[in-house]
Design an enzyme around this catalytic site. Structure first.
Site, PDB file in Angstrom:
ATOM      1  CE1 TYR A  24      -2.495  -6.505   3.897  1.00 19.37           C
ATOM      2  CE2 TYR A  24      -3.260  -6.237   1.647  1.00 19.37           C
ATOM      3  CZ  TYR A  24      -3.453  -6.075   3.000  1.00 19.37           C
ATOM      4  OH  TYR A  24      -4.601  -5.489   3.460  1.00 19.37           O
TER       5      TYR A  24
ATOM      6  CG  HIS B 203      -8.269  -7.239   0.287  1.00 14.94           C
ATOM      7  ND1 HIS B 203      -7.099  -7.829   0.707  1.00 14.94           N
ATOM      8  CD2 HIS B 203      -8.266  -6.003   0.850  1.00 14.94           C
ATOM      9  CE1 HIS B 203      -6.430  -7.000   1.487  1.00 14.94           C
ATOM     10  NE2 HIS B 203      -7.116  -5.873   1.589  1.00 14.94           N
TER      11      HIS B 203
ATOM     12  NE  ARG C 143      -7.144  -9.831   4.943  1.00 14.66           N
ATOM     13  CZ  ARG C 143      -8.090  -8.991   4.534  1.00 14.66           C
ATOM     14  NH1 ARG C 143      -7.881  -7.698   4.566  1.00 14.66           N
ATOM     15  NH2 ARG C 143      -9.258  -9.426   4.109  1.00 14.66           N
TER      16      ARG C 143
ATOM     17  CE1 TYR D 196      -4.379  -1.237   0.621  1.00 17.16           C
ATOM     18  CE2 TYR D 196      -3.158  -2.933   1.792  1.00 17.16           C
ATOM     19  CZ  TYR D 196      -4.328  -2.489   1.203  1.00 17.16           C
ATOM     20  OH  TYR D 196      -5.429  -3.298   1.199  1.00 17.16           O
TER      21      TYR D 196
ATOM     22  CG  HIS E 227      -9.890  -2.088   1.643  1.00 14.97           C
ATOM     23  ND1 HIS E 227     -10.163  -2.549   2.916  1.00 14.97           N
ATOM     24  CD2 HIS E 227      -8.628  -2.476   1.363  1.00 14.97           C
ATOM     25  CE1 HIS E 227      -9.087  -3.183   3.387  1.00 14.97           C
ATOM     26  NE2 HIS E 227      -8.142  -3.155   2.467  1.00 14.97           N
TER      27      HIS E 227
HETATM   28 FE   FE2 Z   1      -6.294  -4.276   2.638  1.00 14.52          FE
END
Ligand code: FE2
Lengths: 190, 259
Positions: free
Chosen positions: B164, B177, B174, B125, B179
């Site tokens: 990640y 995905h 995770r 991110y 959000h």
């Molecule tokens: Fe996330």
């Protein structure tokens, strides 16, 4: 046999996670150049003359302020009218202190039924890492007449009513929201 | 905004703005369709979940109204994450994510603002708190937004995010995905969720998905591959439909005394 009830289920919620800012307040964390301004960053009633300042934090069950949450506000104007283009704000908690600050007008009373009015309040919605379903709550004001408010009147444990009421602190209203434990804020299924 | 059937609702009281005058009260939320707030498998929930019951009450004008966002707030590339950061193309598998937003009665929800955010193709991110060793892509910002059309449809162009690792258990990852943050027409419909991708082996291993006790419910967050919408020689497509809380549609809606 009966007919099938064709009502669908709401999409399940998931946590906003630790990086909610990227999607909701990117400029706040330095992801700049995509949106000219963060949604809801302006005051909810930018042209209002007579404003109040609300300051608060969201505090977890260990007494620690959340520094990664996002708080949203929705409120009527001073005359008690909801206005689609105004009245919304979004505040990320301060990355150091966890504090958020809202400069707005004090909302007027809004109807509940044709006979009953609701005391002045601001609707609040909280999203963060560790919150699986966004939390609804409200902020009322200690210097307003809150007797007879239908929502406050429903709170069975009367000592919990003040968890929804901002108190005056010098020139501002202060309102901490406690997610869990001692002084836990009343959250809403509404 | 008139409702689908054009019915005018005679409310027991006045004060609704024009955009919301024909809208009824919200269906009560079915918490069986949502994750549990307190889910020790996802450690952060332990200190951040209320321990006392929520105060239940029918919606009021406050929750039935909400902010209205117009298409004029959008820039041309707001819904194209492949190039909305620097104008140069981001690295990764190009995909289209699209779907419809309806309420529980399958009424299309038009004018709904959807904001999305995601990791880059390597699972990183663009955030000062993300220290994962996968590199940042200088051409990927990671957010986008759009507003649904008259049929409730939305569409994003993006790159497929990478999986990640995250600090929870010692080796939790995770699944890929995206959000989603969604504004209905009422503030009480506000929703944040995550979309997953069909066939991802990390889905049944994810502690965050597991906060939804019923796997059948969680399945509704998994978007199927949609080859009909894939663009040849350009992008694969995934379809993710979203359902917001419904509203009563009735000609009589009066609040009884004492409620
Ligand atoms: Fe996330």
């Amino acid at each position: 046999m009966v007919q099938k009830l064709e009502t669908f289920h709401e999409t399940p919620s998931q946590t906003a996670g630790p990086y909610v800012h990227i999607g909701c307040t990117p400029n706040f964390i330095g992801v700049e150049g995509i949106y000219s301004a963060d949604l809801g960053a302006a005051d909810p009633f930018p042209d209002a003359g007579d404003t109040i300042t609300l300051v608060g934090r969201v505090i977890d069950g260990t007494g620690t302020p959340l520094r990664d949450c996002m708080v949203e506000f929705w409120q009527a104007d001073g005359g008690g009218r909801y206005r689609p283009g105004q009245g919304f704000a979004r505040r990320p908690a301060d990355a150091e202190t966890g504090e958020w600050r809202l400069v707005t007008v004090k909302p007027g009373r809004v109807p509940f039924s044709d006979k009953v009015m609701q005391a002045p309040h601001i609707a609040v919605w909280i999203a963060a890492r560790g919150i699986n379903l966004g939390l609804h709550t409200r902020i009322y004001f200690e210097d307003e007449d809150n007797d007879g408010d239908p929502l406050l009147g429903r709170i069975e444990l009367r000592h919990r009513v003040p968890t929804l009421v901002a108190r005056r602190d010098g020139g501002v209203y202060r309102h901490d929201i406690v997610l869990k434990g001692e002084g836990e804020t009343v959250f809403l299924d509404i | 905004m008139p409702d689908e059937t054009g019915t005018r609702i005679t409310r027991g009281y006045t004060g609704y703005p024009e955009t919301h005058a024909a809208m009824g009260s919200l269906y009560q939320r079915d918490f069986g369709q949502h994750p549990l707030p307190y889910s020790p498998g996802y450690k952060t929930t332990v200190a951040r979940s209320p321990s006392l019951p929520l105060l239940s009450m029918p919606s009021t004008i406050t929750e039935e109204t909400g902010p209205v966002f117009g298409h004029e707030m959008l820039a041309d590339l707001d819904n194209d994450l492949t190039c909305n950061f620097t104008g140069r193309p981001a690295i990764g598998e190009r995909i289209i994510v699209h779907g419809r937003v309806t309420d529980q009665e399958r009424r299309p929800q038009r004018g709904v603002l959807i904001e999305v955010w995601q990791a880059n193709a390597g699972g990183r991110y663009r955030h000062r708190k993300d220290g994962y060793l996968a590199p940042l892509d200088p051409d990927f910002g990671g957010c986008g937004r759009c507003i649904t059309d008259d049929e409730g449809r939305y569409e994003f162009h993006t790159i497929k995010p990478g999986a990640y690792p995250w600090p929870n258990g010692t080796n939790d990852w995770r699944p890929a995905h995206i959000h989603f943050s969604i504004f209905g027409t009422g503030f009480g419909q506000r929703l944040i969720t995550q979309m997953y991708f069909e066939g991802d082996p990390l889905i049944p291993r994810c502690p965050i998905i597991a906060t939804i006790p019923d796997p059948k419910v969680a399945e509704r967050l998994v978007a199927p591959l949609d080859m009909a919408m894939a663009m040849p020689m350009d992008s694969l497509a995934y379809r993710f439909d979203i359902v917001l809380r419904g509203r009563r549609q009735t000609t009589f809606e009066n609040r009884m005394e004492g409620l």
